[in-house]
Write a protein that holds these residues in place. Sequence first.
Motif, mmCIF file in Angstrom:
data_model
loop_
_atom_site.group_PDB
_atom_site.id
_atom_site.type_symbol
_atom_site.label_atom_id
_atom_site.label_comp_id
_atom_site.label_asym_id
_atom_site.label_seq_id
_atom_site.Cartn_x
_atom_site.Cartn_y
_atom_site.Cartn_z
ATOM 1 N N ARG A 10 -35.295 -9.405 14.132
ATOM 2 C CA ARG A 10 -33.940 -9.957 14.114
ATOM 3 C C ARG A 10 -33.165 -9.543 15.365
ATOM 4 N N ASP A 11 -33.326 -8.294 15.785
ATOM 5 C CA ASP A 11 -32.638 -7.815 16.979
ATOM 6 C C ASP A 11 -33.137 -8.547 18.224
ATOM 7 N N ALA A 12 -34.439 -8.731 18.319
ATOM 8 C CA ALA A 12 -35.002 -9.450 19.468
ATOM 9 C C ALA A 12 -34.495 -10.895 19.482
ATOM 10 N N GLU A 13 -34.425 -11.523 18.311
ATOM 11 C CA GLU A 13 -33.929 -12.893 18.211
ATOM 12 C C GLU A 13 -32.460 -12.963 18.646
ATOM 13 N N ARG A 14 -31.673 -11.974 18.233
ATOM 14 C CA ARG A 14 -30.254 -11.937 18.607
ATOM 15 C C ARG A 14 -30.103 -11.767 20.114
ATOM 16 N N GLN A 15 -30.920 -10.896 20.710
ATOM 17 C CA GLN A 15 -30.833 -10.677 22.156
ATOM 18 C C GLN A 15 -31.186 -11.946 22.926
ATOM 19 N N VAL A 16 -32.202 -12.656 22.481
ATOM 20 C CA VAL A 16 -32.590 -13.905 23.142
ATOM 21 C C VAL A 16 -31.466 -14.927 23.007
ATOM 22 N N ARG A 17 -30.853 -15.017 21.819
ATOM 23 C CA ARG A 17 -29.758 -15.955 21.604
ATOM 24 C C ARG A 17 -28.588 -15.648 22.532
ATOM 25 N N VAL A 18 -28.258 -14.367 22.681
ATOM 26 C CA VAL A 18 -27.149 -13.972 23.556
ATOM 27 C C VAL A 18 -27.460 -14.331 25.006
ATOM 28 N N GLN A 19 -28.690 -14.103 25.437
ATOM 29 C CA GLN A 19 -29.065 -14.430 26.813
ATOM 30 C C GLN A 19 -29.002 -15.936 27.071
#
Length: 113
Positions: A35-44
């Motif tokens: 979930r954290d990795a998905e959130r970071q990709v979304r923010v980028q």
Amino acid sequence: ASLVRSMGPEALVPLLAYEVFMVGAMASVSYVAARDAERQVRVQVQASALRSDNLGSWNLLELVCDVAVPLDEGLRISDTALRFSALVMMQGRSMEGALLQDFMPSAADREAL
């Protein structure tokens, strides 16, 4: 197998509970990490889209206006703004760090900001 026979099945209950707990803990950690990795990709991706939108807006401003001046959060000029410098007859001087209000002729306009 011989260890199980010597200990008895009731001795395996705590080991089985520990194994179930560890599998659950690892699944939870994996889920949180994903979930954290998905959130970071979304923010980028959102940041990249925003930069692209800003660049398009900036290009349109420069096309339509005589001068476009980038400002920071404090309404200070955040670039050398040499075209603006020439427009206000300060040819060649860097405008970086100057307050936008300093170039407003009306006190009412300065106070409105």
